[in-house]
Design an enzyme around this catalytic site. Structure first.
Site, PDB file in Angstrom:
ATOM      1  N   HIS A  19     -34.330  67.118  -4.054  1.00 20.40           N
ATOM      2  CA  HIS A  19     -34.861  66.011  -4.867  1.00 20.40           C
ATOM      3  C   HIS A  19     -36.308  66.304  -5.281  1.00 20.40           C
ATOM      4  CE1 HIS A  19     -31.976  63.296  -2.410  1.00 20.40           C
ATOM      5  NE2 HIS A  19     -31.479  63.373  -3.623  1.00 20.40           N
ATOM      6  N   LYS A  43     -22.619  52.167   0.034  1.00 20.36           N
ATOM      7  CA  LYS A  43     -22.620  52.700   1.401  1.00 20.36           C
ATOM      8  C   LYS A  43     -23.838  52.173   2.168  1.00 20.36           C
ATOM      9  CE  LYS A  43     -24.134  56.451  -1.362  1.00 20.36           C
ATOM     10  NZ  LYS A  43     -24.130  57.684  -1.942  1.00 20.36           N
ATOM     11  N   ARG A  92     -26.364  70.530  -8.921  1.00 21.94           N
ATOM     12  CA  ARG A  92     -26.500  71.656  -7.986  1.00 21.94           C
ATOM     13  C   ARG A  92     -25.392  72.670  -8.180  1.00 21.94           C
ATOM     14  NH1 ARG A  92     -26.446  67.533  -3.113  1.00 21.94           N
ATOM     15  NH2 ARG A  92     -24.846  66.849  -4.568  1.00 21.94           N
ATOM     16  N   SER A 130     -28.293  64.789   0.897  1.00 25.40           N
ATOM     17  CA  SER A 130     -28.768  63.804   1.877  1.00 25.40           C
ATOM     18  C   SER A 130     -27.715  63.602   2.960  1.00 25.40           C
ATOM     19  CB  SER A 130     -29.058  62.471   1.187  1.00 25.40           C
ATOM     20  OG  SER A 130     -30.060  62.632   0.224  1.00 25.40           O
TER      21      SER A 130
HETATM   22  O1  PNS Z   1     -28.202  59.527  -5.627  1.00 23.46           O
HETATM   23  P1  PNS Z   1     -26.923  58.951  -6.141  1.00 23.46           P
HETATM   24  O2  PNS Z   1     -26.324  58.019  -5.105  1.00 23.46           O
HETATM   25  O3  PNS Z   1     -25.968  60.002  -6.606  1.00 23.46           O
HETATM   26  O4  PNS Z   1     -27.311  58.052  -7.419  1.00 23.46           O
HETATM   27  C1  PNS Z   1     -26.332  57.337  -8.141  1.00 23.46           C
HETATM   28  C2  PNS Z   1     -26.972  56.377  -9.153  1.00 23.46           C
HETATM   29  C3  PNS Z   1     -27.992  55.479  -8.479  1.00 23.46           C
HETATM   30  C4  PNS Z   1     -27.646  57.172 -10.251  1.00 23.46           C
HETATM   31  C5  PNS Z   1     -25.817  55.531  -9.785  1.00 23.46           C
HETATM   32  O5  PNS Z   1     -25.016  55.015  -8.771  1.00 23.46           O
HETATM   33  C6  PNS Z   1     -26.318  54.386 -10.665  1.00 23.46           C
HETATM   34  O6  PNS Z   1     -26.866  54.596 -11.715  1.00 23.46           O
HETATM   35  N1  PNS Z   1     -26.135  53.144 -10.185  1.00 23.46           N
HETATM   36  C7  PNS Z   1     -26.592  51.944 -10.858  1.00 23.46           C
HETATM   37  C8  PNS Z   1     -25.418  51.100 -11.380  1.00 23.46           C
HETATM   38  C9  PNS Z   1     -24.938  51.646 -12.701  1.00 23.46           C
HETATM   39  O7  PNS Z   1     -25.631  51.706 -13.685  1.00 23.46           O
HETATM   40  N2  PNS Z   1     -23.646  52.090 -12.700  1.00 23.46           N
HETATM   41  C10 PNS Z   1     -23.000  52.657 -13.857  1.00 23.46           C
HETATM   42  C11 PNS Z   1     -23.267  54.153 -13.940  1.00 23.46           C
HETATM   43  S1  PNS Z   1     -22.407  54.883 -15.292  1.00 23.46           S
END
Ligand code: PNS
Length: 162
Positions: A19, A43, A92, A130
């Protein structure tokens, strides 16, 4: 404020070297970068939102154009509120690509004016996640080369409190 503002969203539970590498790259590419931590992840997180904010603040303290924020709800709504132009995400490996492409296309459908920009972390960090960091640490393995010192210390306090 002028220039291109990008949002780097994620759970950051916890922040890893991967990150941080992406944040450094994003801070060089964009005029400003907001690292935005999602508050309502499905989660159960290991670290509270406050703890994740504190670790990110400490690790990015030397980066003048980087700030840390939190958001809930739809990412595109947050990006709109901030008047940002781009979403930054890391890829990645091929295994990340399918999920990331789906999110990028969905976000584009929701808000066509926002671009998703993918960057790859340094090769040395391509295998770090993570989830694996938490698993390794909980089983007594070393995460020294996987996370910044501030995260290693917080993991110790959280998982093996005195
Ligand atoms: O680090 P992560 O858990 O892979 O991040 C995922 C994240 C936070 C980018 C994604 O879950 C997100 O954007 N959530 C917000 C809700 C949302 O907009 N959902 C629709 C995505 S197309």
């Amino acid at each position: 404020m002028s220039g291109i503002l990008a949002i780097y969203p994620g759970s950051f539970d916890p922040l890893t070297h991967g990150h941080l590498d992406l944040i450094e790259r994003g801070s060089r590419l964009f005029d400003r970068l907001i690292v935005a931590i999602l508050t309502n992840i499905e989660k159960q997180p290991l670290f509270s939102l406050e703890e994740r904010v504190a670790m990110l603040r400490a690790a990015t303290a030397g980066m003048a154009n980087v700030s840390i924020d939190t958001f809930s709800g739809l990412l595109v709504d947050y990006v709109r509120r901030k008047n940002a132009r781009a979403i930054l995400r890391g890829i990645r490996a091929f295994s990340d690509y399918e999920y990331e492409l789906q999110m990028a296309l969905m976000n584009r459908q929701l808000e066509p004016s926002i671009e998703t920009v993918f960057l790859t972390p340094a090769e040395a960090y391509g295998h770090i996640s993570s989830r694996l960091v938490k698993e390794i640490f909980q089983h007594g393995g070393s995460v020294k080369d996987l996370v910044p010192p501030v995260v290693e210390e917080r993991l110790r306090q959280k998982v093996f409190p005195k």
